[in-house]
Scaffold this motif. Structure first.
Motif, short mmCIF file in Angstrom:
data_model
loop_
_atom_site.label_atom_id
_atom_site.label_comp_id
_atom_site.label_asym_id
_atom_site.label_seq_id
_atom_site.Cartn_x
_atom_site.Cartn_y
_atom_site.Cartn_z
N GLN A 114 0.82 -1.21 0.00
CA GLN A 114 0.00 0.00 0.00
C GLN A 114 0.86 1.26 0.00
N ALA A 115 2.04 1.20 0.63
CA ALA A 115 2.97 2.33 0.57
C ALA A 115 3.46 2.54 -0.86
N PHE A 116 3.75 1.45 -1.60
CA PHE A 116 4.12 1.55 -3.00
C PHE A 116 2.97 2.15 -3.81
N GLU A 117 1.74 1.72 -3.50
CA GLU A 117 0.58 2.23 -4.21
C GLU A 117 0.47 3.76 -4.07
N ARG A 118 0.63 4.23 -2.84
CA ARG A 118 0.51 5.67 -2.60
C ARG A 118 1.61 6.47 -3.30
N GLU A 119 2.82 5.92 -3.28
CA GLU A 119 3.95 6.67 -3.81
C GLU A 119 3.99 6.67 -5.34
N PHE A 120 3.62 5.54 -5.96
CA PHE A 120 3.76 5.42 -7.41
C PHE A 120 2.42 5.39 -8.15
N GLY A 121 1.32 5.55 -7.43
CA GLY A 121 0.03 5.58 -8.10
C GLY A 121 -0.42 4.22 -8.61
N LEU A 122 0.06 3.15 -8.02
CA LEU A 122 -0.29 1.80 -8.47
C LEU A 122 -1.70 1.44 -8.03
N VAL A 123 -2.35 0.62 -8.84
CA VAL A 123 -3.71 0.15 -8.53
C VAL A 123 -3.72 -1.37 -8.62
N TRP A 124 -4.14 -2.01 -7.54
CA TRP A 124 -4.19 -3.47 -7.48
C TRP A 124 -5.39 -3.97 -8.26
N GLN A 172 2.38 -11.36 -20.43
CA GLN A 172 1.71 -11.82 -21.64
C GLN A 172 0.71 -12.93 -21.32
N SER A 173 -0.26 -13.08 -22.19
CA SER A 173 -1.22 -14.18 -22.07
C SER A 173 -0.49 -15.51 -22.22
N PRO A 174 -0.82 -16.53 -21.42
CA PRO A 174 -1.95 -16.61 -20.49
C PRO A 174 -1.57 -16.38 -19.03
N TYR A 175 -0.52 -15.61 -18.76
CA TYR A 175 -0.09 -15.40 -17.39
C TYR A 175 -1.21 -14.79 -16.55
N GLN A 176 -1.50 -15.41 -15.41
CA GLN A 176 -2.54 -14.97 -14.47
C GLN A 176 -3.90 -14.79 -15.15
N GLY A 177 -4.11 -15.46 -16.28
CA GLY A 177 -5.39 -15.36 -16.98
C GLY A 177 -5.51 -14.16 -17.89
N LEU A 178 -4.41 -13.43 -18.11
CA LEU A 178 -4.47 -12.26 -18.99
C LEU A 178 -4.80 -12.67 -20.43
N ALA A 179 -5.62 -11.86 -21.09
CA ALA A 179 -5.97 -12.13 -22.48
C ALA A 179 -5.05 -11.39 -23.44
N THR A 180 -4.48 -10.27 -22.98
CA THR A 180 -3.62 -9.47 -23.85
C THR A 180 -2.34 -9.08 -23.08
N GLU A 181 -1.37 -8.62 -23.83
CA GLU A 181 -0.12 -8.15 -23.23
C GLU A 181 -0.37 -6.88 -22.43
N SER A 182 0.30 -6.76 -21.27
CA SER A 182 0.07 -5.59 -20.43
C SER A 182 1.32 -5.27 -19.63
N SER A 183 1.59 -3.97 -19.48
CA SER A 183 2.66 -3.54 -18.57
C SER A 183 2.18 -3.75 -17.13
N TYR A 184 3.11 -4.14 -16.27
CA TYR A 184 2.74 -4.30 -14.87
C TYR A 184 3.94 -4.05 -13.98
N PHE A 185 3.68 -3.77 -12.72
CA PHE A 185 4.70 -3.53 -11.71
C PHE A 185 4.86 -4.83 -10.92
N PRO A 186 6.05 -5.47 -10.94
CA PRO A 186 6.21 -6.83 -10.39
C PRO A 186 6.28 -6.89 -8.88
N LEU A 187 5.22 -6.38 -8.25
CA LEU A 187 5.08 -6.42 -6.79
C LEU A 187 3.85 -7.25 -6.48
N ARG A 188 3.96 -8.18 -5.53
CA ARG A 188 2.82 -9.01 -5.16
C ARG A 188 2.50 -8.85 -3.68
#
Length: 645
Positions: free
Chosen positions: A281-291, A343-359
């Motif tokens: 949540q601290a990363f979310e606030r600082e970098f504008g990330l949305v889960w 990229q698909s099918p990672y985590q059920g994604l249908a299309t390629e997407s940029s993401y922040f590798p924080l879990r």
């Protein structure tokens, strides 16, 4: 030359009772430098892979190094049978290994992986033995080493297991690890390695680096922090994260992203960084990330992606040997290290997407620094001394031509707190400075002393075994007389029972039946004493509160890093019940009778040269699985998992 660790003078590096030398110096056995492939592979980012050749004739595959795994895993053809474009899938997964086409393959059985279950990653594989050739200049070959061919998509690429623990298939069958075999066959000087994941964003792409039996000191900046192996034998490379900081936007003031210190595992098997919820949540606030609860990822849209690239923030991880105080070092990651594409099918994604590798970690067992972290960090692990180091990577312009390989010499027996690498019939030897020296006792005297000692030890062991057996019988009779209970021992008591048969004892471990009718043997307990040290406590989901009064889970036990035997979860039913109902005891008895009478056609004997016919997964068999999102709503998406049946 002053004593050093990892080849550096004592004033600059680690202090051990041994001196490590460069390749050109002391040891006649040189480290094996495994060159990286030119590809950048992966569904959850771009990762530098390494080539292997497996089987006879050789089949080339690309894998990622893993020191959590003690076997080599490769993708089987079944791993791509459910995809419409089979060839594209094969290329994406680093090629596949068809074990039925290898004449040197010897099958053991179908077993579960046994690692990364704390992160919710599970699956099984056909396990057996085959030949592996590393793609180094000498084409180093390891014969009949443990290999698993899998189909599940939780692990998209195979891995090269660097952990020296052996695999225990049963009470009388054990498979040595690749690293142990390399050491036993004098192909590497010690059970150790150096690794960094590489960085596609540096220059035109700087590939990873993997050295077995040593490290490449041109790839990192030296520091004095010496980590001991953790008391948790499943998490050797556990470190304390004391703080995670970045600079505030348009300011030079620090922003703390980790509310309290935590203990985390450095693990290259997985890609992301898993942190407690309050840190995320601290990363979310600082970098504008949305889960995104649908995919359990921090997906980054075009606008946010452009903003984060322009900001180019650095995130500094201060890690140490303790949660507070002690030795520390800082690993700094630029934003580019977090700029990943899924990229698909990672985590059920249908299309390629940029993401922040924080879990978001659900609890303290999931705190992990994966390959994202290893892009800017270099780790050197010495299993024989149960120590490791983590250092900041450096990036010279001519990095491809500046390798400086350093040997990690084997630890003397008196110092070996980890893995000797020697097994029966293969032991390390030490040469004297003068051959045939006459100093000391004669050979006959030494032989007499050794023979006498052996006889004495055998006699002592025999007496102790007889005495223990007698006392157990007396105690058992006494308990029966008092309670009148002559039933068999409980499950817990059986799991620690040793049955003597004269000169040796057999440890009994009961079978355990899991959901989906998977019957497997429980992992054997550690061969060294269990640690009583507590792990950091958590508050709520992923809480990270840590108290200085808690015991330190990184404190080594008296035999830290001692040789562990990890037992593979047991053989799965050959009939199609892997995801079905639970098998009852009555049904299992009937099946055994059918096999005994030779009428059970659903349970053929496993071939020794690999299965000749395997049912592939059809697209219509990929069922929907239902998950509950953070907002309480149900979410259904394709289940891409497939277990061998």
């Amino acid at each position: 030359m002053a004593p050093s660790f990892f080849g550096r003078p004592a004033g600059l590096g680690f202090l051990l009772a041994t001196t490590l030398a460069k390749v050109s110096c002391r040891s006649s056995v040189q480290p094996v430098v495994v060159p990286p492939n030119e590809s950048w592979d992966g569904l959850d980012g771009a990762w530098s892979s390494f080539d292997l050749s497996i089987g006879t004739p050789a089949q080339k595959v690309r894998v990622l190094p893993s020191w959590q795994s003690y076997q080599t895993w490769v993708v089987g053809p079944e791993g791509c049978s459910a995809y419409s474009n089979y060839n594209d899938c094969v290329e994406s997964r680093g090629e596949v290994f068809n074990l039925s086409q290898s004449s040197s393959w010897t099958q053991v059985g179908t077993y579960e992986f046994g690692i990364e279950q704390n992160l919710g990653l599970a699956g099984n594989a056909y396990f057996g033995y085959d030949n592996i050739v590393l793609d180094d200049s000498a084409q180093t070959t390891i014969q009949t080493t443990t290999v698993g061919a899998f189909a599940v998509s939780e692990f998209w690429l195979g891995n090269l297991g660097l952990n020296p623990k052996p695999t225990n298939w049963s009470d009388d069958a054990q498979g040595l690890s690749l690293m142990t075999k390399l050491k036993n066959e004098s192909k590497i000087p010690s059970i150790s390695f150096g690794y960094t994941a590489g960085a596609p964003y540096r220059f035109s792409g700087v590939p990873g680096s993997l050295t077995l039996g040593g490290y490449d000191q041109s790839r990192f900046e030296a520091n004095n922090v010496e980590f001991e192996f953790s008391s948790d034998v499943a998490k050797d490379t556990l470190i304390a994260i004391q703080s995670i900081e970045t600079f505030a936007l348009n300011s030079s003031s620090n922003v703390e992203l980790l509310p309290a210190p935590i203990f985390a595992l450095i693990d290259s098997t997985v890609s992301q960084i898993w942190l407690p919820l309050d840190a995320c949540q601290a990363f979310e606030r600082e970098f504008g990330l949305v889960w995104d609860p649908t995919y359990n990822l921090y997906l980054v849209n075009f606008t946010l992606h452009a903003s984060l690239l322009a900001r180019d923030a650095r995130v500094n991880f201060t890690i140490g040997t303790k949660a507070a105080g002690g030795q520390t070092t800082t690993i700094s990651l630029p934003y580019s290290a977090f700029d990943q594409t899924a990229q698909s099918p990672y985590q059920g994604l249908a299309t390629e997407s940029s993401y922040f590798p924080l879990r978001r970690a659900a609890n303290s067992t999931q705190y992990t620094l994966g390959r994202t972290f290893m892009q800017e960090a270099y780790i050197t692990v010495d299993y024989e001394r149960a120590k490791f180091n983590v250092s900041q990577c450096v990036w010279p312009q001519n990095i491809g031509n500046a390798s400086e390989i350093v040997i990690i010499e084997p630890a003397p027996a008196s110092e070996n707190g980890g893995y000797s690498g020697a097994t029966s019939g293969s032991t390390a030897t030490t040469t004297s400075d003068a051959a045939g020296s006459s100093s000391g006792l004669s050979g006959g005297a030494i032989g007499g002393i050794v023979a006498g000692s052996v006889v004495g030890v055998i006699a002592l062991i025999g007496f102790v075994a007889w005495y223990v057996r007698r006392e157990r019988k007396k105690k058992a009779l006494s308990e029966e007389e008092e309670t009148g209970d002559e039933s068999s021992p409980s499950r817990d008591s059986v799991s620690h029972t040793t049955i003597g048969d004269g000169e040796k004892g057999t440890t009994v471990f009961p079978k355990a039946e899991l959901e989906g009718s998977t019957v497997h043997e429980e992992p054997k307990p550690s061969l060294r004493p269990e640690s009583s040290l507590a792990s950091p406590s958590t508050l709520g989901w992923g809480g990270s509160t840590w108290s200085s009064t808690q015991a330190d889970p990184m404190s080594p036990t008296s035999e830290a890093g001692g040789l562990e035997i990890y037992e593979m979860p047991g053989d799965m039913p050959d009939i199609a019940q892997a995801d079905g109902r639970t098998i009852t005891e009555k049904e299992m008895m009937r099946r055994r009778e059918e096999v005994y009478n030779g009428v059970d056609r659903s349970n053929p004997v496993s071939p020794t040269t690999g299965p000749t016919e395997r049912r592939g997964v059809q697209p219509e068999e990929v069922v929907l699985r239902s998950e509950i999102r953070d907002d309480g709503e149900a979410n259904s998406r394709p289940n891409s998992r497939f277990s061998f049946e």
